[in-house]
Design a protein around this motif. Structure first.
Motif, PDB file in Angstrom:
ATOM      1  N   VAL A 165       9.671 -89.536 -39.574  1.00 33.21           N
ATOM      2  CA  VAL A 165       8.376 -88.930 -39.904  1.00 33.21           C
ATOM      3  C   VAL A 165       8.298 -88.618 -41.405  1.00 33.21           C
ATOM      4  O   VAL A 165       7.273 -88.862 -42.049  1.00 33.21           O
ATOM      5  N   PHE A 166       9.363 -88.109 -41.975  1.00 32.33           N
ATOM      6  CA  PHE A 166       9.397 -87.778 -43.396  1.00 32.33           C
ATOM      7  C   PHE A 166       9.167 -89.030 -44.243  1.00 32.33           C
ATOM      8  O   PHE A 166       8.318 -89.052 -45.138  1.00 32.33           O
ATOM      9  N   TRP A 167       9.933 -90.103 -43.985  1.00 30.53           N
ATOM     10  CA  TRP A 167       9.799 -91.316 -44.787  1.00 30.53           C
ATOM     11  C   TRP A 167       8.461 -92.004 -44.551  1.00 30.53           C
ATOM     12  O   TRP A 167       7.884 -92.577 -45.478  1.00 30.53           O
ATOM     13  N   LEU A 168       7.949 -91.921 -43.356  1.00 30.60           N
ATOM     14  CA  LEU A 168       6.620 -92.461 -43.082  1.00 30.60           C
ATOM     15  C   LEU A 168       5.573 -91.703 -43.890  1.00 30.60           C
ATOM     16  O   LEU A 168       4.663 -92.299 -44.470  1.00 30.60           O
TER      17      LEU A 168
ATOM     18  N   VAL B  44       1.702 -91.331 -48.366  1.00 39.00           N
ATOM     19  CA  VAL B  44       1.245 -90.651 -49.586  1.00 39.00           C
ATOM     20  C   VAL B  44       1.324 -91.599 -50.779  1.00 39.00           C
ATOM     21  O   VAL B  44       0.413 -91.655 -51.613  1.00 39.00           O
ATOM     22  N   GLY B  45       2.384 -92.394 -50.865  1.00 34.31           N
ATOM     23  CA  GLY B  45       2.513 -93.362 -51.954  1.00 34.31           C
ATOM     24  C   GLY B  45       1.393 -94.388 -51.938  1.00 34.31           C
ATOM     25  O   GLY B  45       0.815 -94.718 -52.982  1.00 34.31           O
TER      26      GLY B  45
ATOM     27  N   GLN C 227      -5.438 -94.686 -57.674  1.00 32.34           N
ATOM     28  CA  GLN C 227      -5.319 -95.103 -59.065  1.00 32.34           C
ATOM     29  C   GLN C 227      -5.897 -96.488 -59.266  1.00 32.34           C
ATOM     30  O   GLN C 227      -6.526 -96.761 -60.276  1.00 32.34           O
ATOM     31  N   ASN C 228      -5.719 -97.360 -58.317  1.00 35.41           N
ATOM     32  CA  ASN C 228      -6.225 -98.720 -58.435  1.00 35.41           C
ATOM     33  C   ASN C 228      -7.752 -98.728 -58.453  1.00 35.41           C
ATOM     34  O   ASN C 228      -8.360 -99.421 -59.254  1.00 35.41           O
TER      35      ASN C 228
END
Length: 75
Positions: free
Chosen positions: A7-10, A15-16, A23-24
Protein backbone atom coordinates in the motif's frame (compact mmCIF):
# COMPACT_ATOMS: atom_id res chain seq x y z
CA UNK A 1 3.47 -6.18 7.02
CA UNK A 2 3.71 -7.07 3.31
CA UNK A 3 0.27 -5.55 2.70
CA UNK A 4 1.29 -2.28 4.36
CA UNK A 5 4.51 -2.07 2.30
CA UNK A 6 2.52 -2.72 -0.90
CA UNK A 7 0.00 0.00 0.00
CA UNK A 8 2.84 2.41 0.85
CA UNK A 9 4.70 1.87 -2.45
CA UNK A 10 1.47 2.00 -4.42
CA UNK A 11 0.73 5.34 -2.77
CA UNK A 12 4.22 6.62 -3.64
CA UNK A 13 3.73 5.64 -7.28
CA UNK A 14 0.26 7.23 -7.46
CA UNK A 15 1.51 10.50 -5.92
CA UNK A 16 4.49 10.49 -8.30
CA UNK A 17 2.23 10.04 -11.32
CA UNK A 18 -0.08 12.82 -10.12
CA UNK A 19 2.84 15.21 -9.65
CA UNK A 20 4.26 14.34 -13.08
CA UNK A 21 0.89 14.86 -14.78
CA UNK A 22 0.39 18.20 -13.04
CA UNK A 23 3.79 19.50 -14.08
CA UNK A 24 3.38 18.19 -17.61
CA UNK A 25 0.02 19.92 -18.13
CA UNK A 26 1.34 23.18 -16.65
CA UNK A 27 4.36 23.20 -18.94
CA UNK A 28 2.19 22.43 -21.95
CA UNK A 29 -0.16 25.34 -21.22
CA UNK A 30 2.80 27.66 -20.61
CA UNK A 31 4.36 26.62 -23.92
CA UNK A 32 1.06 27.25 -25.69
CA UNK A 33 0.73 30.72 -24.22
CA UNK A 34 4.35 31.56 -25.16
CA UNK A 35 3.88 30.53 -28.79
CA UNK A 36 0.62 32.39 -29.24
CA UNK A 37 1.05 35.36 -31.54
CA UNK A 38 -0.36 38.51 -29.89
CA UNK A 39 -0.67 40.28 -33.25
CA UNK A 40 -3.42 37.85 -34.26
CA UNK A 41 -5.86 39.67 -31.96
CA UNK A 42 -5.09 43.13 -33.32
CA UNK A 43 -6.50 44.90 -36.35
CA UNK A 44 -4.12 45.12 -39.32
CA UNK A 45 -4.46 48.91 -39.47
CA UNK A 46 -3.20 49.17 -35.88
CA UNK A 47 -0.15 47.09 -36.78
CA UNK A 48 0.43 49.22 -39.88
CA UNK A 49 0.21 52.42 -37.80
CA UNK A 50 2.79 51.05 -35.36
CA UNK A 51 5.18 50.06 -38.15
CA UNK A 52 4.89 53.55 -39.66
CA UNK A 53 5.49 55.15 -36.26
CA UNK A 54 8.64 53.04 -35.78
CA UNK A 55 9.93 54.19 -39.16
CA UNK A 56 9.76 50.80 -40.85
CA UNK A 57 7.63 52.24 -43.67
CA UNK A 58 7.90 55.50 -45.60
CA UNK A 59 4.82 57.64 -46.17
CA UNK A 60 4.13 56.34 -49.71
CA UNK A 61 4.26 52.70 -48.68
CA UNK A 62 2.18 53.42 -45.57
CA UNK A 63 -0.55 55.18 -47.59
CA UNK A 64 -0.61 52.42 -50.24
CA UNK A 65 -0.94 49.67 -47.67
CA UNK A 66 -3.51 51.62 -45.67
CA UNK A 67 -5.72 52.18 -48.71
CA UNK A 68 -5.41 48.50 -49.68
CA UNK A 69 -6.48 47.42 -46.20
CA UNK A 70 -9.39 49.85 -46.17
CA UNK A 71 -10.57 48.61 -49.59
CA UNK A 72 -10.35 45.03 -48.32
CA UNK A 73 -12.42 45.89 -45.23
CA UNK A 74 -15.13 47.58 -47.32
CA UNK A 75 -15.28 44.91 -50.03
Amino acid sequence: MIVMMTVFWLGVVVVGVMIFRGQNSNSRSAATSRTRDPSRDRHPLDILDERFARGELDREEYEARKSALQRRDRG
